[in-house]
Design a protein around this motif. Structure first.
Motif, PDB file in Angstrom:
ATOM      1  N   TRP A  11      -2.728  -4.616  26.215  1.00  0.00           N
ATOM      2  CA  TRP A  11      -1.704  -3.561  26.190  1.00  0.00           C
ATOM      3  C   TRP A  11      -2.364  -2.190  26.147  1.00  0.00           C
ATOM      4  O   TRP A  11      -1.947  -1.278  26.866  1.00  0.00           O
ATOM      5  CB  TRP A  11      -0.780  -3.750  24.990  1.00  0.00           C
ATOM      6  CG  TRP A  11       0.255  -2.669  24.879  1.00  0.00           C
ATOM      7  CD1 TRP A  11       1.483  -2.655  25.479  1.00  0.00           C
ATOM      8  CD2 TRP A  11       0.138  -1.428  24.174  1.00  0.00           C
ATOM      9  NE1 TRP A  11       2.142  -1.476  25.173  1.00  0.00           N
ATOM     10  CE2 TRP A  11       1.325  -0.709  24.372  1.00  0.00           C
ATOM     11  CE3 TRP A  11      -0.866  -0.857  23.391  1.00  0.00           C
ATOM     12  CZ2 TRP A  11       1.542   0.548  23.821  1.00  0.00           C
ATOM     13  CZ3 TRP A  11      -0.650   0.401  22.833  1.00  0.00           C
ATOM     14  CH2 TRP A  11       0.554   1.087  23.062  1.00  0.00           C
ATOM     15  N   MET A  12      -3.381  -2.053  25.322  1.00  0.00           N
ATOM     16  CA  MET A  12      -4.080  -0.770  25.204  1.00  0.00           C
ATOM     17  C   MET A  12      -4.680  -0.362  26.549  1.00  0.00           C
ATOM     18  O   MET A  12      -4.558   0.792  26.963  1.00  0.00           O
ATOM     19  CB  MET A  12      -5.172  -0.844  24.137  1.00  0.00           C
ATOM     20  CG  MET A  12      -4.630  -0.943  22.720  1.00  0.00           C
ATOM     21  SD  MET A  12      -5.898  -1.317  21.483  1.00  0.00           S
ATOM     22  CE  MET A  12      -6.851   0.223  21.531  1.00  0.00           C
ATOM     23  N   GLY A  13      -5.299  -1.313  27.240  1.00  0.00           N
ATOM     24  CA  GLY A  13      -5.890  -1.016  28.543  1.00  0.00           C
ATOM     25  C   GLY A  13      -4.847  -0.629  29.576  1.00  0.00           C
ATOM     26  O   GLY A  13      -5.011   0.351  30.307  1.00  0.00           O
ATOM     27  N   ALA A  14      -3.770  -1.395  29.618  1.00  0.00           N
ATOM     28  CA  ALA A  14      -2.712  -1.134  30.593  1.00  0.00           C
ATOM     29  C   ALA A  14      -2.030   0.212  30.351  1.00  0.00           C
ATOM     30  O   ALA A  14      -1.560   0.852  31.292  1.00  0.00           O
ATOM     31  CB  ALA A  14      -1.673  -2.251  30.554  1.00  0.00           C
ATOM     32  N   ASN A  15      -1.984   0.629  29.099  1.00  0.00           N
ATOM     33  CA  ASN A  15      -1.313   1.875  28.741  1.00  0.00           C
ATOM     34  C   ASN A  15      -2.274   3.026  28.461  1.00  0.00           C
ATOM     35  O   ASN A  15      -1.839   4.085  27.999  1.00  0.00           O
ATOM     36  CB  ASN A  15      -0.401   1.632  27.525  1.00  0.00           C
ATOM     37  CG  ASN A  15       0.758   0.757  27.888  1.00  0.00           C
ATOM     38  OD1 ASN A  15       1.744   1.208  28.462  1.00  0.00           O
ATOM     39  ND2 ASN A  15       0.660  -0.542  27.591  1.00  0.00           N
ATOM     40  N   LYS A  16      -3.552   2.778  28.734  1.00  0.00           N
ATOM     41  CA  LYS A  16      -4.592   3.793  28.548  1.00  0.00           C
ATOM     42  C   LYS A  16      -4.564   4.384  27.131  1.00  0.00           C
ATOM     43  O   LYS A  16      -4.598   5.598  26.941  1.00  0.00           O
ATOM     44  CB  LYS A  16      -4.494   4.879  29.609  1.00  0.00           C
ATOM     45  CG  LYS A  16      -4.706   4.349  31.020  1.00  0.00           C
ATOM     46  CD  LYS A  16      -4.563   5.435  32.055  1.00  0.00           C
ATOM     47  CE  LYS A  16      -4.863   4.996  33.449  1.00  0.00           C
ATOM     48  NZ  LYS A  16      -4.315   3.791  33.936  1.00  0.00           N
ATOM     49  N   SER A  18      -6.514   4.464  23.646  1.00  0.00           N
ATOM     50  CA  SER A  18      -7.798   4.218  22.989  1.00  0.00           C
ATOM     51  C   SER A  18      -7.563   3.784  21.547  1.00  0.00           C
ATOM     52  O   SER A  18      -6.440   3.891  21.021  1.00  0.00           O
ATOM     53  CB  SER A  18      -8.640   5.492  22.999  1.00  0.00           C
ATOM     54  OG  SER A  18      -8.029   6.480  22.164  1.00  0.00           O
ATOM     55  N   GLY A  19      -8.615   3.340  20.904  1.00  0.00           N
ATOM     56  CA  GLY A  19      -8.523   2.995  19.489  1.00  0.00           C
ATOM     57  C   GLY A  19      -8.118   4.197  18.657  1.00  0.00           C
ATOM     58  O   GLY A  19      -7.321   4.083  17.722  1.00  0.00           O
ATOM     59  N   ARG A  20      -8.652   5.349  19.001  1.00  0.00           N
ATOM     60  CA  ARG A  20      -8.294   6.578  18.273  1.00  0.00           C
ATOM     61  C   ARG A  20      -6.824   6.929  18.479  1.00  0.00           C
ATOM     62  O   ARG A  20      -6.131   7.320  17.538  1.00  0.00           O
ATOM     63  CB  ARG A  20      -9.176   7.738  18.718  1.00  0.00           C
ATOM     64  CG  ARG A  20     -10.590   7.621  18.232  1.00  0.00           C
ATOM     65  CD  ARG A  20     -11.394   8.883  18.473  1.00  0.00           C
ATOM     66  NE  ARG A  20     -12.785   8.664  18.177  1.00  0.00           N
ATOM     67  CZ  ARG A  20     -13.311   8.666  16.960  1.00  0.00           C
ATOM     68  NH1 ARG A  20     -12.539   8.887  15.928  1.00  0.00           N
ATOM     69  NH2 ARG A  20     -14.601   8.459  16.781  1.00  0.00           N
ATOM     70  N   LYS A  21      -6.340   6.770  19.704  1.00  0.00           N
ATOM     71  CA  LYS A  21      -4.938   7.068  19.991  1.00  0.00           C
ATOM     72  C   LYS A  21      -4.026   6.074  19.267  1.00  0.00           C
ATOM     73  O   LYS A  21      -2.989   6.460  18.712  1.00  0.00           O
ATOM     74  CB  LYS A  21      -4.690   7.036  21.510  1.00  0.00           C
ATOM     75  CG  LYS A  21      -3.266   7.333  21.905  1.00  0.00           C
ATOM     76  CD  LYS A  21      -2.871   8.746  21.550  1.00  0.00           C
ATOM     77  CE  LYS A  21      -1.450   9.036  22.011  1.00  0.00           C
ATOM     78  NZ  LYS A  21      -0.978  10.331  21.552  1.00  0.00           N
ATOM     79  N   ARG A  28      -2.653   5.684  10.956  1.00  0.00           N
ATOM     80  CA  ARG A  28      -3.763   5.084  10.218  1.00  0.00           C
ATOM     81  C   ARG A  28      -5.051   5.771  10.625  1.00  0.00           C
ATOM     82  O   ARG A  28      -5.107   6.442  11.653  1.00  0.00           O
ATOM     83  CB  ARG A  28      -3.880   3.577  10.512  1.00  0.00           C
ATOM     84  CG  ARG A  28      -2.625   2.779  10.291  1.00  0.00           C
ATOM     85  CD  ARG A  28      -2.256   2.655   8.859  1.00  0.00           C
ATOM     86  NE  ARG A  28      -3.224   1.757   8.230  1.00  0.00           N
ATOM     87  CZ  ARG A  28      -3.301   1.554   6.930  1.00  0.00           C
ATOM     88  NH1 ARG A  28      -2.498   2.175   6.124  1.00  0.00           N
ATOM     89  NH2 ARG A  28      -4.179   0.733   6.423  1.00  0.00           N
ATOM     90  N   SER A  29      -6.101   5.556   9.854  1.00  0.00           N
ATOM     91  CA  SER A  29      -7.394   6.137  10.216  1.00  0.00           C
ATOM     92  C   SER A  29      -7.999   5.341  11.371  1.00  0.00           C
ATOM     93  O   SER A  29      -7.727   4.143  11.538  1.00  0.00           O
ATOM     94  CB  SER A  29      -8.354   6.133   9.026  1.00  0.00           C
ATOM     95  OG  SER A  29      -8.802   4.817   8.748  1.00  0.00           O
ATOM     96  N   TYR A  30      -8.840   6.006  12.141  1.00  0.00           N
ATOM     97  CA  TYR A  30      -9.519   5.329  13.241  1.00  0.00           C
ATOM     98  C   TYR A  30     -10.390   4.202  12.699  1.00  0.00           C
ATOM     99  O   TYR A  30     -10.438   3.116  13.274  1.00  0.00           O
ATOM    100  CB  TYR A  30     -10.366   6.324  14.046  1.00  0.00           C
ATOM    101  CG  TYR A  30     -11.287   5.634  15.019  1.00  0.00           C
ATOM    102  CD1 TYR A  30     -10.765   4.930  16.097  1.00  0.00           C
ATOM    103  CD2 TYR A  30     -12.660   5.662  14.850  1.00  0.00           C
ATOM    104  CE1 TYR A  30     -11.594   4.271  16.989  1.00  0.00           C
ATOM    105  CE2 TYR A  30     -13.498   5.006  15.731  1.00  0.00           C
ATOM    106  CZ  TYR A  30     -12.961   4.313  16.795  1.00  0.00           C
ATOM    107  OH  TYR A  30     -13.781   3.664  17.668  1.00  0.00           O
ATOM    108  N   GLU A  31     -11.065   4.436  11.582  1.00  0.00           N
ATOM    109  CA  GLU A  31     -11.933   3.411  10.997  1.00  0.00           C
ATOM    110  C   GLU A  31     -11.149   2.152  10.660  1.00  0.00           C
ATOM    111  O   GLU A  31     -11.588   1.037  10.928  1.00  0.00           O
ATOM    112  CB  GLU A  31     -12.632   3.948   9.742  1.00  0.00           C
ATOM    113  CG  GLU A  31     -13.568   2.973   9.091  1.00  0.00           C
ATOM    114  CD  GLU A  31     -14.775   2.594   9.928  1.00  0.00           C
ATOM    115  OE1 GLU A  31     -15.394   1.559   9.599  1.00  0.00           O
ATOM    116  OE2 GLU A  31     -15.104   3.290  10.899  1.00  0.00           O
ATOM    117  N   THR A  32      -9.966   2.303  10.097  1.00  0.00           N
ATOM    118  CA  THR A  32      -9.114   1.153   9.764  1.00  0.00           C
ATOM    119  C   THR A  32      -8.766   0.363  11.015  1.00  0.00           C
ATOM    120  O   THR A  32      -8.889  -0.870  11.040  1.00  0.00           O
ATOM    121  CB  THR A  32      -7.831   1.619   9.055  1.00  0.00           C
ATOM    122  OG1 THR A  32      -8.187   2.221   7.816  1.00  0.00           O
ATOM    123  CG2 THR A  32      -6.863   0.466   8.813  1.00  0.00           C
TER     124      THR A  32
END
Length: 72
Positions: A11-16, A18-21, A28-32
């Motif tokens: 889903w993340m790839g298809a919707n562009k 990122s983990g940060r986004k 939530r924090s990016y680290e989490t």
């Protein structure tokens, strides 16, 4: 070992997204989010609810692919 986050990553790839986004979208924090995507910690129930809200996916679509494929 199968990646339990396979459908989420798809889903993340298809919707562009990122983990940060995703972290930003979930409040939530990016680290989490990073350690959860790496499979180092499990998603909590409130995080799962937020994932479903953010992605618009059903629980079964997001998580049961892993369960189904491991039973084959």
């Amino acid at each position: 070992m199968r990646d339990t986050n396979y459908e989420l990553r798809a889903w993340m790839g298809a919707n562009k997204v990122s983990g940060r986004k995703l972290a930003e979208m979930m409040g939530r924090s990016y680290e989490t989010i990073r350690i959860k995507l790496q499979g180092k910690t499990e998603w909590t129930l409130p995080e799962i609810k937020k994932l479903l809200e953010v992605t618009g996916m059903a629980f079964e679509d997001l998580f049961f692919t892993f369960i189904h494929n491991t039973e084959l």
